[in-house]
Design a protein around this motif. Structure first.
Motif, PDB file in Angstrom:
ATOM      1  N   TRP A  50      39.984  26.769  70.711  1.00  0.00           N
ATOM      2  CA  TRP A  50      40.317  26.008  69.494  1.00  0.00           C
ATOM      3  C   TRP A  50      39.407  26.459  68.350  1.00  0.00           C
ATOM      4  N   TRP A  51      38.101  26.537  68.656  1.00  0.00           N
ATOM      5  CA  TRP A  51      37.128  26.934  67.622  1.00  0.00           C
ATOM      6  C   TRP A  51      37.456  28.317  67.078  1.00  0.00           C
ATOM      7  N   ARG A  52      37.671  29.233  67.997  1.00  0.00           N
ATOM      8  CA  ARG A  52      37.885  30.628  67.593  1.00  0.00           C
ATOM      9  C   ARG A  52      39.103  30.750  66.673  1.00  0.00           C
ATOM     10  N   GLU A  53      40.160  30.026  67.036  1.00  0.00           N
ATOM     11  CA  GLU A  53      41.358  30.108  66.211  1.00  0.00           C
ATOM     12  C   GLU A  53      41.083  29.629  64.781  1.00  0.00           C
ATOM     13  N   GLN A  54      40.274  28.585  64.657  1.00  0.00           N
ATOM     14  CA  GLN A  54      39.925  28.094  63.322  1.00  0.00           C
ATOM     15  C   GLN A  54      39.069  29.129  62.580  1.00  0.00           C
ATOM     16  N   SER A  55      38.106  29.686  63.297  1.00  0.00           N
ATOM     17  CA  SER A  55      37.218  30.681  62.670  1.00  0.00           C
ATOM     18  C   SER A  55      38.000  31.902  62.209  1.00  0.00           C
ATOM     19  N   ILE A  56      38.968  32.276  63.030  1.00  0.00           N
ATOM     20  CA  ILE A  56      39.773  33.454  62.676  1.00  0.00           C
ATOM     21  C   ILE A  56      40.516  33.211  61.357  1.00  0.00           C
ATOM     22  N   ARG A  57      41.074  31.994  61.223  1.00  0.00           N
ATOM     23  CA  ARG A  57      41.786  31.699  59.975  1.00  0.00           C
ATOM     24  C   ARG A  57      40.841  31.702  58.769  1.00  0.00           C
ATOM     25  N   ALA A  58      39.646  31.187  58.979  1.00  0.00           N
ATOM     26  CA  ALA A  58      38.670  31.192  57.880  1.00  0.00           C
ATOM     27  C   ALA A  58      38.322  32.638  57.508  1.00  0.00           C
ATOM     28  N   LEU A  59      38.149  33.477  58.522  1.00  0.00           N
ATOM     29  CA  LEU A  59      37.830  34.890  58.260  1.00  0.00           C
ATOM     30  C   LEU A  59      38.985  35.573  57.531  1.00  0.00           C
ATOM     31  N   ALA A  60      40.215  35.317  57.996  1.00  0.00           N
ATOM     32  CA  ALA A  60      41.389  35.948  57.367  1.00  0.00           C
ATOM     33  C   ALA A  60      41.447  35.565  55.885  1.00  0.00           C
ATOM     34  N   ALA A  61      41.147  34.295  55.586  1.00  0.00           N
ATOM     35  CA  ALA A  61      41.195  33.854  54.185  1.00  0.00           C
ATOM     36  C   ALA A  61      40.100  34.550  53.372  1.00  0.00           C
ATOM     37  N   ASP A  62      38.885  34.628  53.944  1.00  0.00           N
ATOM     38  CA  ASP A  62      37.778  35.299  53.225  1.00  0.00           C
ATOM     39  C   ASP A  62      38.100  36.774  52.971  1.00  0.00           C
TER      40      ASP A  62
END
Ligand SMILES: Cc1cc2nc3c(=O)[nH]c(=O)nc-3n(C[C@H](O)[C@H](O)[C@H](O)COP(=O)(O)OP(=O)(O)OC[C@H]3O[C@@H](n4cnc5c(N)ncnc54)[C@H](O)[C@@H]3O)c2cc1C
Length: 482
Positions: A50-62
């Motif tokens: 769950w955490w990783r999926e959220q982090s990935i989206r944050a990275l994609a946005a950055d």
């Protein structure tokens, strides 16, 4: 020509040497690969996923804000990467190193294949303060004891400033659509407690550095919010440990809200904890089976209750459902009660419920629930390790396995087996006003058993008797590299 940055456990733009290298080579394409986990590595547990999926989206946005496309592929990196490099015409590939043996082998193969094709490949440090092989005893061997490891490692932590976000330009490639991060019903509590991703990590770091002066005094008190809560950010690489280390150095010269400087002891105590993380990785590097093989082989003779595949059977292999089990075997019922926080021992139940609800448990309580499972209930530490692996947002292959073996007494530099935490005495000492317990266990909870599932005194005695038999096997050969 574009340069490919393969993100793994380094989902950040700051202090990312691999990304900085790629940025210097040309327009960047970012890549994630959902790889099968080769044994003895395992797929991530549910909460960490769950955490990783959220982090990935944050990275994609950055990355997206800087024009860098993020691609996501599924499959074996040894096939995915060469194909992708061909199709994109990439001439440089970069990544941050990983240290678990089967993954290292894959990286070495990928590197060789790409180099054979004339592609420039560079791997970089970043996941630990010092790389696992960099710290050795005078004789050139790995360390097995923390204190000398930490003394040697401290001298090797680089003190140059962490890297800023590099100047990035993106390659002309369409990014992949990631969609909404999947958020299962049980993740509500996780979402309430955490802000995965680089921005969340940096905010947490800043807040914590403002409060670091209470770390030494309060870090063992679960009702106080005195620790950093940076562990899940470190596990997914939202932030680098060196960035945290450097922030601690800066904190030494930065007055807190009351105008005073934080005591050096508090700052150094905190840094020591970061070095425990490095030590766990040092040990995993030399012992890739840490999550399933007793480091002290004499414990192979210990009669812990154990059934291979039990978690998969009980919960379809994942976090849901977490229900106490009716079973003809008493230890399985005990295991279910432990998981669901219904043992009747308040501090244990509070910890297990905190874990279920938030994906986190205070370190002191982790030690207490671990000791209770492996000693009072006589259940194999691997059942505890598996449950934590699935439920913790900070689940980490090194820290989890290392600490479970530490608690159970069979690990490196472990707590001696005969040190059995008394959960009631621990509650009196570290939760004297019952605030932590009250947060997680309501006073008249109907889920609670009328009596605790075991008598603490008798089960302690039984554990010590069982240990007496293991001591006879003291001189058995340790696993390779230890
Ligand atoms: C049975 C058991 C299982 C554990 N499983 C994990 C796990 O899967 N992942 C994990 O990150 N930690 C694990 N720990 C270690 C520790 O409990 C957590 O790192 C800590 O509670 C995280 O909270 P924090 O970030 O506020 O820690 P802080 O006190 O702020 O410490 C700072 C950082 O140091 C590191 N650290 C602190 N204590 C330890 C330790 N004992 N071992 C290794 N690193 C440490 C963490 O990265 C942590 O974020 C486990 C401990 C036990 C007893």
């Amino acid at each position: 020509m574009p340069a490919l940055m393969w993100f793994r456990n380094d989902l950040r733009l700051h202090d990312n040497a691999a990304l900085t290298w790629a940025a210097k080579r040309g327009p960047v394409v970012a890549l994630l690969i959902d790889e099968p986990a080769p044994s003895p590595a395992r797929p991530l547990g549910a909460a960490a996923t769950w955490w990783r999926e959220q982090s990935i989206r944050a990275l994609a946005a950055d990355l997206g804000r800087r024009g860098v496309p993020l691609l996501r592929r599924r499959g074996d990196a040894r096939t995915v990467l060469p194909e992708l490099c061909d199709s994109l015409g990439v001439d440089a590939v970069s990544w941050s190193r990983r240290y678990h043996e089967p993954l290292r082998d894959i990286d070495a193969e990928v590197k060789a294949t790409l180099r054979d094709r004339g592609i420039d490949v560079a791997s970089h440090p970043g996941f630990t303060l010092v790389e696992p092989w960099e710290v050795t005893t005078k004789a050139g061997d790995p360390f097995r004891v923390f204190t000398p490891f930490s003394e040697a490692a401290r001298l090797q932590v680089r003190d140059d400033a962490p890297l800023p976000i590099p100047d990035l330009s993106g390659a002309d490639v369409e990014p992949d659509e990631l969609g909404e991060a999947p958020s299962p019903a049980w993740a509500t509590g996780l979402a309430e407690h955490w802000a995965p991703g680089e921005a969340g990590a940096r905010k947490r770091l800043e807040e914590f550095m403002g409060e670091i002066s209470s770390y030494g005094a309060d870090r063992d008190v679960p009702a106080q919010d005195a620790t950093s809560h940076l562990s899940p950010h470190l596990a997914s690489g939202d932030i680098s440990p060196r960035e945290i280390w450097a922030a601690a150095e800066e904190a030494l010269d930065t007055p807190g809200p009351d105008g005073t400087l934080p005591p050096a002891d508090d700052v150094e105590k905190f840094r020591d904890e970061l070095l425990w993380r490095d030590f766990a990785w040092h040990r995993l590097f030399y012992n890739p089976e840490l999550h399933r093989v007793n480091v002290r082989r004499q414990f192979d003779h210990f009669d812990w209750a154990w059934r291979d595949g039990e978690l998969a059977e009980a919960s379809a292999g994942g976090r849901d459902p977490r229900l106490p089990r009716d079973s003809s075997e008493q230890w399985l019922e005990h295991l279910g009660a432990w998981r669901s926080g219904t043992t009747g021992i308040s501090l244990v139940d509070a910890g297990m419920r905190e874990l279920w609800h938030t994906g986190y448990m205070h370190n002191r309580v982790r030690m207490v629930v671990g000791s209770f499972l492996t000693k009072n209930l006589g259940i194999h530490w691997r059942h505890g390790e598996e449950w934590f692996w699935d439920c913790l947002v900070d689940a980490d292959p090194a820290a989890n396995a290392f600490n479970w073996q530490w608690v159970a007494g069979c690990g490196d530099d472990a707590a001696p087996y005969f040190r059995i935490f008394n959960p009631e005495a621990q509650a009196k000492r570290f939760d004297p006003h019952g605030e932590y317990i009250a947060t997680w266990v309501p006073p008249l909870d109907p889920a609670m058993p009328a009596e605790p599932i075991v008598d603490l005194k008798h089960s302690r005695r039984a554990a010590l008797d069982a240990y007496g038999e293991v001591k006879a096997h003291k001189n058995e050969t340790p696993p390779a590299g230890t």
